[in-house]
Each structure stands twice: as C-alpha cells, then as structure tokens.
Write an enzyme that holds these catalytic residues in place. Sequence first.
Site, PDB file in Angstrom:
ATOM      1  N   LYS A  80     -18.281 -54.420  33.067  1.00 56.48           N
ATOM      2  CA  LYS A  80     -19.210 -55.138  32.199  1.00 56.48           C
ATOM      3  C   LYS A  80     -20.092 -54.124  31.485  1.00 56.48           C
ATOM      4  O   LYS A  80     -20.300 -53.003  31.960  1.00 56.48           O
ATOM      5  CB  LYS A  80     -20.087 -56.090  33.006  1.00 56.48           C
ATOM      6  CG  LYS A  80     -20.598 -57.276  32.221  1.00 56.48           C
ATOM      7  CD  LYS A  80     -19.526 -58.313  32.000  1.00 56.48           C
ATOM      8  CE  LYS A  80     -20.078 -59.543  31.298  1.00 56.48           C
ATOM      9  NZ  LYS A  80     -19.059 -60.602  31.134  1.00 56.48           N
ATOM     10  N   GLY A 184     -28.396 -74.398  28.835  1.00 57.49           N
ATOM     11  CA  GLY A 184     -27.900 -73.387  27.909  1.00 57.49           C
ATOM     12  C   GLY A 184     -26.829 -73.933  26.988  1.00 57.49           C
ATOM     13  O   GLY A 184     -25.795 -74.419  27.434  1.00 57.49           O
ATOM     14  N   GLY A 186     -25.223 -72.147  24.320  1.00 57.18           N
ATOM     15  CA  GLY A 186     -24.712 -71.034  23.528  1.00 57.18           C
ATOM     16  C   GLY A 186     -23.273 -71.257  23.126  1.00 57.18           C
ATOM     17  O   GLY A 186     -22.798 -72.386  22.987  1.00 57.18           O
ATOM     18  N   VAL A 188     -20.532 -71.043  24.716  1.00 55.24           N
ATOM     19  CA  VAL A 188     -19.737 -71.816  25.670  1.00 55.24           C
ATOM     20  C   VAL A 188     -20.394 -73.150  25.998  1.00 55.24           C
ATOM     21  O   VAL A 188     -19.743 -74.198  26.029  1.00 55.24           O
ATOM     22  CB  VAL A 188     -19.499 -71.012  26.962  1.00 55.24           C
ATOM     23  CG1 VAL A 188     -18.769 -71.849  28.001  1.00 55.24           C
ATOM     24  CG2 VAL A 188     -18.706 -69.744  26.657  1.00 55.24           C
ATOM     25  N   TYR A 190     -22.352 -75.188  24.400  1.00 56.65           N
ATOM     26  CA  TYR A 190     -22.255 -76.264  23.413  1.00 56.65           C
ATOM     27  C   TYR A 190     -20.833 -76.815  23.331  1.00 56.65           C
ATOM     28  O   TYR A 190     -20.630 -78.029  23.223  1.00 56.65           O
ATOM     29  CB  TYR A 190     -22.705 -75.799  22.022  1.00 56.65           C
ATOM     30  CG  TYR A 190     -22.914 -76.974  21.088  1.00 56.65           C
ATOM     31  CD1 TYR A 190     -24.095 -77.699  21.133  1.00 56.65           C
ATOM     32  CD2 TYR A 190     -21.904 -77.401  20.221  1.00 56.65           C
ATOM     33  CE1 TYR A 190     -24.282 -78.805  20.322  1.00 56.65           C
ATOM     34  CE2 TYR A 190     -22.080 -78.509  19.415  1.00 56.65           C
ATOM     35  CZ  TYR A 190     -23.271 -79.208  19.466  1.00 56.65           C
ATOM     36  OH  TYR A 190     -23.452 -80.322  18.679  1.00 56.65           O
TER      37      TYR A 190
END
Length: 350
Positions: A80, A184, A186, A188, A190
Amino acid sequence: MSLFEHPEFADHQQVSFFSDQASGLKAVIAVHNTNLGPALGGCRMWNYASSAEALNDVLRLSKGMTYKAAMAELKLGGGKSVIIGDPRTQKSPAMMEAMGRCVESFMGNYITAEDSGISVDDLKLMEKHSQNIAGTRANYSYDGGESDGNPAPSTAYGVFVGLKASVAHRLNRNLKGVKVAIQGLGHVGYRLAKHLHSEGAELFVTDIFPDNLDKAATELGAKIVDPKDIFSQDVDVFAPCALGASINEETIPLLKASVIAGAANNQLAFEHLGGELAKRDILYAPDYVINAGGVIDIYHQRMDSDATALRAHIERIGVTLNEIYERAGAENKATNNVANAIAEERFGLN
C-alpha cells in the site's frame, strides 16, 4: 517509536519514506508480503493529522492487502502507499509524477492502483514514470459495459454481493425493505448505495462532503444523518465505507445493526473486537474478504480473461463469506479470526 516496535508492524518486508521538495510530495510505501506474488495495493491521498497517523494507516492497509489477495485466491502479495495531503487542494500533476518515480523504485515488487483521493487521471500521470501502475485502462467491466480502469465499480459490486449474502445468512431475507446505514459516499460507497437502492433497501447515509449527501438524497431517497449519529441508527446493516477503525470500543455499544458489511479497509480498530461483535450477535463480514472486488478486477485485467470470468470471480465473495460464517459458527470463533487463519494458511505465514 522505532518502526520495528510499531504496534502495526507485522514483519513487513519493506517500508520506504519519500519526500520530493519540488512537488511537495510526502509519501510512504509499505510492502507487507510477497510470498504469493508482487505486492499490489492502491495509493491513498489523505489529509492525515500527522506522519505517525499516515504510517499507522499504511502498515495496516498493506497487511490487509496480503490477506485480501490470499482470500480472493490471487497470485499477489500485499502492499500500500499513502500520500500526506488534501487531495482537493494540494494535489498537483508534478506530485503525481513524483509518486510514479517512487513506485518505480521498487522495481516491480510493488504495483499501485487507485484508492481514496486518487483518480485514474492521477494514475496516468504516475504511469509516465513507472511500469507498475494498474487501473489506468481496462478491456472490460464486470457488467459487460465500458471501463476506464477504475476498479471502484467492481469493489462496490463485490461489497453488494457480500452484503446481500450476509443479510441472507443473518436475517434470512432479501434486501427489499432492509435498512442500511452507509458511512461514506466516495467512489465505492455511492455505487454501493445505488446497488442497494435498486434492490429496495432503505438508506441512511453520512459523508464529510455535502455534495455527496445531496446527491444521495435526491437520486436515491436516502436519509441524511450526522456523522456522529450514523452508528446509532435503528438499522439492519451498518456499512462502513470511509476510513478504517470505525468499529471500536466507543462505537460498538452504539450499534443497533445485526450485520456489519462495508467497503472500508481495517474496519476493526483491534482484532479482538471481532469477538466482541460475536458476543453481541452482530455478524461481521471481514473487510478484506468483502471488499476484494477491486483487486480481483485489476488481477483479471492483467491476464487473459473476460467480463464473464471477472463477474463470476467477484460473485464468489458471497460464497467465501458463507464458508467463513459456517466455520465460525461451528468452531465458536469470531469471523475475522476464521478469515485470518484461512488467509495465513494460503500465503504461508504458518
């Protein structure tokens, strides 16, 4: 604190810090494990409060990617990268190009892709300086439509599949009329909300950006909730789709949901909290299992595959979760502990 004594250090193979004065880039790249293949993991840009917070995040996220790849049966390891800064005000083309050079310095041992705060256009800038950027283009989408390379639609679809399977397992019903609180909205979150809306779910949503909330209310009939109240909503499912550690000692007592199934990485602040959820009869979908759709997409795009095979692979997320739930019940163990044990067997920790 020394890196090796850091509580989130888990025998990571490499952790590198980067600073580029010209562009303002400050970044950390962590490779956790490459036993199964090169480390794959997205690049996140976030306005971290401190470099210590950024380091904590990248260590946890990279480890999670190792487990995610193993559970999705991919020949990949986990890594990451994080960039410290506000993606809405501090991001620049020069910064993205500098990040590409950082990725390339790993000489193929680390492959990056999109994550929070990073777009496909950002990745294309990185790609000018690195051959190890994934998700800049795609030959197909899981639904047979066109794709620009962004894996977020596949991630959202996988979470939707997993959430649906979790509701069926715990509540023995379909999604029509199920109340879902989404933290959230964002890339993903939405898309997940749209999937749920199409199945007749009732949505309760929160986000730090008002425009996302307005869109959800207008297009999906979602009820807008204050961030501090999202945990205590009288709902069936809580779907964390923002940053990690939202399931912690303070928030667990507030939960009224019977199922936790969302897109966020590292949802549990500490591993032992999986046991606490089990004691409260809350079914927890291990995050790196349910949100693996994006990495599955990237994997298929880099091999000889097609939309049908990709969709089938993503839909196996539901099957995998059911196997975890059945084993957890039979062995009287928390679902996250069962998932961890399976993943560790696969990537050779034990």
